[in-house]
Design a protein around this motif. Structure first.
Motif, PDB file in Angstrom:
ATOM      1  N   TYR A 194      21.684  38.832  30.438  1.00 37.82           N
ATOM      2  CA  TYR A 194      21.839  40.128  30.564  1.00 37.82           C
ATOM      3  C   TYR A 194      22.584  39.924  31.611  1.00 37.82           C
ATOM      4  O   TYR A 194      23.169  39.039  31.773  1.00 37.82           O
ATOM      5  N   VAL A 195      24.441  40.605  31.676  1.00 37.59           N
ATOM      6  CA  VAL A 195      25.450  40.921  32.307  1.00 37.59           C
ATOM      7  C   VAL A 195      24.605  40.848  33.943  1.00 37.59           C
ATOM      8  O   VAL A 195      24.247  42.490  33.691  1.00 37.59           O
ATOM      9  N   LYS A 196      25.406  40.840  35.032  1.00 33.97           N
ATOM     10  CA  LYS A 196      25.037  40.474  36.291  1.00 33.97           C
ATOM     11  C   LYS A 196      26.117  41.929  36.687  1.00 33.97           C
ATOM     12  O   LYS A 196      27.271  41.710  36.826  1.00 33.97           O
ATOM     13  N   THR A 197      24.877  42.840  37.036  1.00 34.88           N
ATOM     14  CA  THR A 197      25.569  44.337  37.464  1.00 34.88           C
ATOM     15  C   THR A 197      25.346  44.552  39.474  1.00 34.88           C
ATOM     16  O   THR A 197      24.829  45.699  39.453  1.00 34.88           O
ATOM     17  N   ASP A 198      26.300  43.474  39.808  1.00 29.43           N
ATOM     18  CA  ASP A 198      25.605  44.006  41.024  1.00 29.43           C
ATOM     19  C   ASP A 198      26.800  45.311  41.592  1.00 29.43           C
ATOM     20  O   ASP A 198      27.639  45.800  40.889  1.00 29.43           O
ATOM     21  N   ASP A 199      26.735  44.963  42.824  1.00 27.79           N
ATOM     22  CA  ASP A 199      27.678  46.395  43.224  1.00 27.79           C
ATOM     23  C   ASP A 199      29.784  46.267  43.363  1.00 27.79           C
ATOM     24  O   ASP A 199      29.842  47.290  43.323  1.00 27.79           O
ATOM     25  N   ASP A 200      29.584  45.032  42.772  1.00 25.34           N
ATOM     26  CA  ASP A 200      31.144  44.747  42.968  1.00 25.34           C
ATOM     27  C   ASP A 200      31.817  44.760  41.482  1.00 25.34           C
ATOM     28  O   ASP A 200      32.618  44.512  41.480  1.00 25.34           O
ATOM     29  N   PHE A 201      30.920  45.273  40.371  1.00 29.66           N
ATOM     30  CA  PHE A 201      30.724  45.224  39.052  1.00 29.66           C
ATOM     31  C   PHE A 201      31.878  45.770  38.614  1.00 29.66           C
ATOM     32  O   PHE A 201      32.284  46.830  39.467  1.00 29.66           O
ATOM     33  N   THR A 202      32.924  44.917  37.822  1.00 33.21           N
ATOM     34  CA  THR A 202      34.438  46.272  37.450  1.00 33.21           C
ATOM     35  C   THR A 202      34.096  45.315  35.947  1.00 33.21           C
ATOM     36  O   THR A 202      34.107  44.446  35.427  1.00 33.21           O
ATOM     37  N   ALA A 203      34.571  46.475  35.332  1.00 31.91           N
ATOM     38  CA  ALA A 203      35.599  46.450  33.920  1.00 31.91           C
ATOM     39  C   ALA A 203      36.441  46.097  33.689  1.00 31.91           C
ATOM     40  O   ALA A 203      36.915  45.467  31.801  1.00 31.91           O
ATOM     41  N   VAL A 204      37.424  45.535  34.566  1.00 29.36           N
ATOM     42  CA  VAL A 204      38.516  44.610  34.606  1.00 29.36           C
ATOM     43  C   VAL A 204      37.539  43.020  33.615  1.00 29.36           C
ATOM     44  O   VAL A 204      38.375  42.670  33.269  1.00 29.36           O
ATOM     45  N   ASN A 205      36.823  42.421  33.779  1.00 32.40           N
ATOM     46  CA  ASN A 205      36.490  42.009  33.778  1.00 32.40           C
ATOM     47  C   ASN A 205      35.607  41.647  32.034  1.00 32.40           C
ATOM     48  O   ASN A 205      35.275  40.681  31.439  1.00 32.40           O
ATOM     49  N   ASN A 206      35.326  42.471  31.610  1.00 33.93           N
ATOM     50  CA  ASN A 206      34.963  42.529  30.268  1.00 33.93           C
ATOM     51  C   ASN A 206      34.910  42.058  29.251  1.00 33.93           C
ATOM     52  O   ASN A 206      34.669  41.502  28.444  1.00 33.93           O
ATOM     53  N   PRO A 207      36.155  42.002  28.934  1.00 31.83           N
ATOM     54  CA  PRO A 207      36.460  40.519  28.069  1.00 31.83           C
ATOM     55  C   PRO A 207      36.508  38.971  28.174  1.00 31.83           C
ATOM     56  O   PRO A 207      35.847  38.557  27.802  1.00 31.83           O
ATOM     57  N   THR A 208      36.343  38.690  29.332  1.00 34.45           N
ATOM     58  CA  THR A 208      35.502  37.753  29.830  1.00 34.45           C
ATOM     59  C   THR A 208      34.400  37.524  29.521  1.00 34.45           C
ATOM     60  O   THR A 208      34.073  36.729  28.870  1.00 34.45           O
ATOM     61  N   ILE A 209      33.690  38.715  29.917  1.00 33.19           N
ATOM     62  CA  ILE A 209      32.314  38.958  30.081  1.00 33.19           C
ATOM     63  C   ILE A 209      31.562  38.709  27.753  1.00 33.19           C
ATOM     64  O   ILE A 209      31.309  37.735  28.031  1.00 33.19           O
ATOM     65  N   ALA A 210      32.923  39.203  27.469  1.00 35.44           N
ATOM     66  CA  ALA A 210      32.966  39.360  26.064  1.00 35.44           C
ATOM     67  C   ALA A 210      32.843  37.290  25.520  1.00 35.44           C
ATOM     68  O   ALA A 210      31.985  37.181  24.764  1.00 35.44           O
TER      69      ALA A 210
END
Length: 996
Positions: A851-867
């Motif tokens: 699962y993706v860690k979605t803490d309060d500081d989550f931002t979509a900017v990092n989505n490519p890295t998560i992929a």
């Protein structure tokens, strides 16, 4: 051509009835019994067996069902054969010896009165005398055996014609040629000749067909031959079939009753019976060709004085003369336009397309000569083009005395006929026949591949269901298509030695470079030029592989689809086309394809690729080319809202090219049965935030050979504002009025455009909802399972449009039995619960959760890295052959990383359930219509949408956070349970749970 206005109104909108050749010649002779004494039977087989010869004759003329022969010489043998076999014809040969062939034949006829029985006598004086004393009335025909097997074929064909004539004339308007002759010896030699000529002609005209199967069937439309031996019999046949008489060939002297019922000149018939017969027929029909034959040359003057054609029976070249007359007057052979005064040839056409291309070039007086004599109609009839000939037959010179109007009518009728014939048929590509009225053709002998078969199937549905074209303003079809079959792929791989590089671990770019340097066969160049001329629009080059869109494992979106612009420089266009084909071939061996093969347990070298060349649906606006809108229609709706049901299906619509939908762009989602209820446009806020803002168009200015692995290299992503400026959004957009803060249907100055499809969905400008309902119903009925259909539409300002079906494939359903009611399971037992899930079935072998860690500081900017982090983890699962549950925020597989994590299918191919969760400050609607989505369903992967912030579903994240990590990266955690999780999904109710 101002003349056309004179065409009477009822001929402007004519309807051609299609003819199905399958229903012609349905009654056949398969088994023949020959009754003869052993000596005659031996004579019959003396130089090679009869059946072998007949078989060769049949094959040479392209006929399919040669009969089989049984030979007997006694009544007992005959009865035994008749008892065990279905005999269709008895041929009886009385020998010179006083054998009892007649007696055997009579006994057979008495017991089986419905079986045709024919006497075949060797030619001799003795036998002729013998026949005079016999009662021949029980026999259907008497023939004279002169030693050629052709005669036996003619006897069989004559009887088949007799059996089928009534039905075939009613069904299709097949023509009849009548031979009137009482001399046994003469008709025994003329018939084989006549049939050979007609069958050879039918083999020639069958080339009007579009593929070998249709050609074989077209031959059944050849003219029938009937034989009459008396005046009364001939008149009876003529009266019955006068509408369909192609011509009459008559002897001069034959029996004819005179008053008081006695025969005139009993010995040898009435010496002028033929002239009397032809006079009577000419009185009723001024056009039908009439030929008189006679052994008395004095009859020549009599015949020609009355305008009949004459043949001398004693002439050594009698057969040649007969062929010549039939060619000239009965429409056989090429159509020769003649100068009416000199009778010189001025023009010649040999096919329907040639006639269509040249009709306006024929000199006026020649045209007048032929039109006023109905020659055109007769020529078409002889070629079995019945719908056009039947129509033209009624447009006679008496009714319309205007040559140019006739030209136009003939042209329109041919065009309409060719259109009708082209639909629903996989033609063999022939550059002499493929033009703008042609439709679907294949080059090569291999398979059409998945998409190719899907297209051919769609084309066939359109042909069989005329109700799709019931709306005046909407034309439904598939785009013009040519399929390059799989055999070209094999040849390309072999000749260019590409297997080594293809199956290696080289990078995609490297593989593409190797393929680009390879050569396609030169034989294709002329075919491609013909195709360019026929479409005159940009061309899409799509993959159509054997495995792709196969019923149980669609390979949607795995291979490349290139588009090339339409250029005036045909050689430049050819070069781009060749690059695109090679690019599609190369994409079979890209990294993603190989990963996909692995995931589906397919062997890569079994994959074979056909390539579809298809006109791109759309219009040109400056340097851009795109359709007004495209869409994907699914006959099962996994996300029904409000009063929609799962069975009513769902469509995703978008302006521009369909690649936008496939790539997961923002589309308008609508149920064809509820076009006025569109969730996205129901509230202003949603309408503004969730409308399509960009669209894809082909960049017509991008010309070059910089083909890239990414097949979208020459596809431009353009702002929707551009489409509004192009005038492409009429009826598709609404305008937001910032002053009054409302959205108005239609396009107005100022204010932002909202893609609402209001005109076609709410205001009935175009019957889109009805077309979608029909398309999904017919598609699902014909495929016997839920389907996904891709389509595109050109909409015109006058509210007309062309609706094109581009592709159909099955949506595969996992058929596991789920008899538990998931609603009854308490929340406390669930790790995950979704009330909006996709997928169906039970799975009890997964222990891992990623699962993706979605803490309060989550931002979509990092989505490519998560992929890319997820791709790494997924690779380990693939190697271990294990599965996992994947959980993350937003929309999986979106190409826009602000909407979700931009993974491609191979990056998460080991996931068993994929969950998109909503965050407090990050809400995205569940994704739909993406190819990515299609792949989940085909692998039975679950897709859960959960949003705990709105109380929709359960996600016990704390539980996962407390567990030790097997692996943890900057943004992703992987945990493992001691016991398997139980995953249950109910596809009809759209609910799913994962139990701890």
């Amino acid at each position: 051509m101002e003349e056309v206005s004179k065409i009477p109104q009822e001929w402007n909108k004519f309807y051609l009835k299609n003819v199905s050749f399958v229903n012609l010649m349905t009654r056949r002779i398969f088994n023949v019994l020959i009754v003869a004494n052993p000596y005659d039977a031996f004579m019959l087989e003396d130089d090679g067996r009869v059946d072998e010869k007949i078989f060769d004759e049949y094959m040479e003329l392209g006929m399919r069902y040669p009969p089989t022969f049984r030979q007997v010489s006694t009544t007992e043998e005959a009865h035994e054969v008749l008892h065990n076999t279905d005999i269709d014809l008895v041929i009886c040969m009385p020998g010179n010896a006083d054998n009892d062939a007649f007696t055997v034949a009579r006994e057979i006829k008495a017991e089986h009165p419905n079986i045709p029985c024919v006497v075949l006598t060797p030619f001799s004086h003795g036998i002729t005398k013998r026949i005079q004393d016999e009662d021949m009335s029980v026999f259907d025909y008497v023939f004279c055996w002169l030693g050629n097997t052709n005669l036996i074929m003619s006897i069989i064909k004559l009887i088949e014609d007799k059996m089928n004539i009534e039905h075939d004339i009613k069904e299709a308007g097949v023509q009849m040629i009548m031979l009137v002759e009482d001399n046994i010896r003469f008709y025994s030699s003329v018939l084989p000749n006549l049939y050979n000529y007609i069958l050879a002609q039918s083999k020639r005209f069958s080339t009007e067909a579009l593929n070998p199967h249709a050609a074989a069937q077209r031959k059944r439309g050849r003219p029938k031959v009937v034989l009459a031996t008396t005046y009364e019999e001939a008149m009876q046949l003529y009266e019955k079939y006068h509408e369909n008489t192609l011509g009459v060939i008559s002897d001069t002297r034959f029996p004819m009753q005179v008053h008081e019922g006695r025969l005139s000149h009993v010995e040898d018939g009435d010496p002028e019976a033929g002239l009397k017969l032809l006079r009577e027929i000419r009185r009723r029909d001024e056009y039908v060709p009439l030929i008189l034959d006679s052994s008395e040359i004095t009859n020549k003057e009599k015949a020609e004085a009355e305008g009949f054609h004459f043949i001398d029976k004693n002439s050594t070249k009698m057969n040649v003369d007969l062929h010549h007359l039939m060619e000239e007057h009965m429409g056989f052979g090429d159509f020769i336009f003649r100068d009416p005064k000199t009778k010189e040839e001025v023009f010649r056409v040999s096919s329907l397309k040639e006639l269509q291309d040249n009709i306006f070039k024929i000199p006026y007086d020649s045209m007048l000569y032929h039109v006023s004599r109905n020659h055109m109609s007769r020529w078409l009839t002889a070629r079995a083009i019945f719908p056009v000939s039947a129509f033209l037959k009624h447009v006679t010179w008496h009714k319309l005395q205007d040559v140019d109007a006739h030209r136009q009518i003939i042209f329109d009728a041919i065009v309409q006929y060719r259109r009708m014939k082209n639909i629903g048929v996989v033609a063999v590509f022939d550059r002499l026949k493929f033009d703008r009225y042609a439709h679907f053709a294949r080059i090569g002998e291999g398979s059409l591949g998945g998409k190719g078969r899907g297209l051919a199937f769609l084309d066939n549905i359109i042909k069989r269901h005329p109700e799709l074209n019931q709306f005046e303003q909407a034309k439904v079809s598939i785009p013009k298509t040519v399929v390059l079959c799989t055999d070209f792929f094999d040849e390309f791989m072999e000749k260019n030695n590409l297997w080594t590089i293809a199956l290696s671990d080289a990078s995609d770019e490297e593989i593409l470079q190797h393929f680009m340097r390879a050569q396609l066969p030169d034989s294709l160049i002329a075919d491609f030029f013909t195709f360019f001329d026929a479409v005159k629009s940009p061309i899409a080059i799509r993959s159509s592989s054997l495995l792709e869109d196969s019923h149980y494992q669609p390979f949607a979106g795995i291979y490349s689809t290139y588009m090339i612009p339409y250029l005036d420089d045909k050689y430049e266009m050819l070069r781009m086309l060749a690059c695109a084909i090679k690019g599609v071939y190369a994409s079979v061996y890209y990294k993603d394809s190989k990963a996909y093969m692995l995931a589906t347990q397919n062997v890569i070298d079994q994959e074979k690729m056909a390539v579809i060349l298809q006109e791109v649906v759309g219009k040109q606006y400056g340097d851009l080319y795109y359709p007004n809108f495209s869409g994907v229609l699914r006959s099962l709706n996994y996300y029904p809202i409000g009063d929609e049901t799962a069975e009513e299906g769902i469509a995703s619509l978008a302006v521009g090219l369909g690649k936008y939908i496939v790539d997961g762009g923002q589309t308008l989602r609508v149920s064809p049965y509820h076009p006025k209820q569109v969730l996205q446009t129901s509230e202003m806020e949603t309408a503004l935030s969730e409308t399509q803002t960009r669209f894809y168009a082909l960049d017509m200015a991008h010309v070059g050979d910089d083909f890239k692995v990414d097949d979208g290299f020459n596809i431009k992503k353009v702002r929707v504002k551009q489409a509004a400026e192009d005038g492409a959004l009429t009826y598709l957009a609404s305008t937001y009025d910032p002053v009054d803060q409302i959205i108005r249907d239609g396009i107005y100055e100022g204010g932002r455009k909202v893609i609402s499809f209001c005109g076609v969905l709410q205001h009935d400008v175009f019957p889109l909802p009805e077309l979608l309902q029909m398309a999904q119903k017919l598609g699902a009925d014909e495929m016997k399972r839920p389907v996904e259909i891709e389509f595109a539409c050109n909409l015109n300002d006058d509210r007309t449009g062309e609706f094109y079906l581009l592709q159909i494939r099955p949506i595969v359903d996992a058929k596991q039995v789920l008899d538990e009611d998931l609603q009854q399971i308490p929340d406390s037992d669930c790790l995950l619960r979704s009330n909006n899930s996709l997928g169906h079935g039970i799975s009890e072998d997964v222990v891992d959760v990623v699962y993706v860690k979605t803490d309060d500081d989550f931002t979509a900017v990092n989505n490519p890295t998560i992929a890319s982090e997820i791709e790494e983890i997924n690779r380990k699962f693939l190697q271990a052959d294990k599965n996992y549950v994947l959980i993350g925020p937003g929309r999986w597989g979106s190409s826009d990383y602000w909407l979700g994590i931009p993974v491609k299918w191979p990056h998460i191919s080991a996931a068993r359930v994929i969950v998109e969760v909503g965050l407090k400050n990050y809400r995205v609607d569940p994704s739909q219509g993406t190819h990515f989505f299609q792949n989940l369903t085909s692998f039975g992967v679950g897709y859960f949408t959960i949003n705990t912030y709105t109380g929709d579903g359960v996600f016990q994240k704390e539980l996962l956070d407390q567990m030790p990590a097997i692996e943890e990266t900057q943004f992703v955690r992987h945990v493992r349970f001691d016991h398997p999780l139980k995953i249950m999904m109910d596809g009809k109710k759209q609910t799913g749970v994962v139990l701890r």
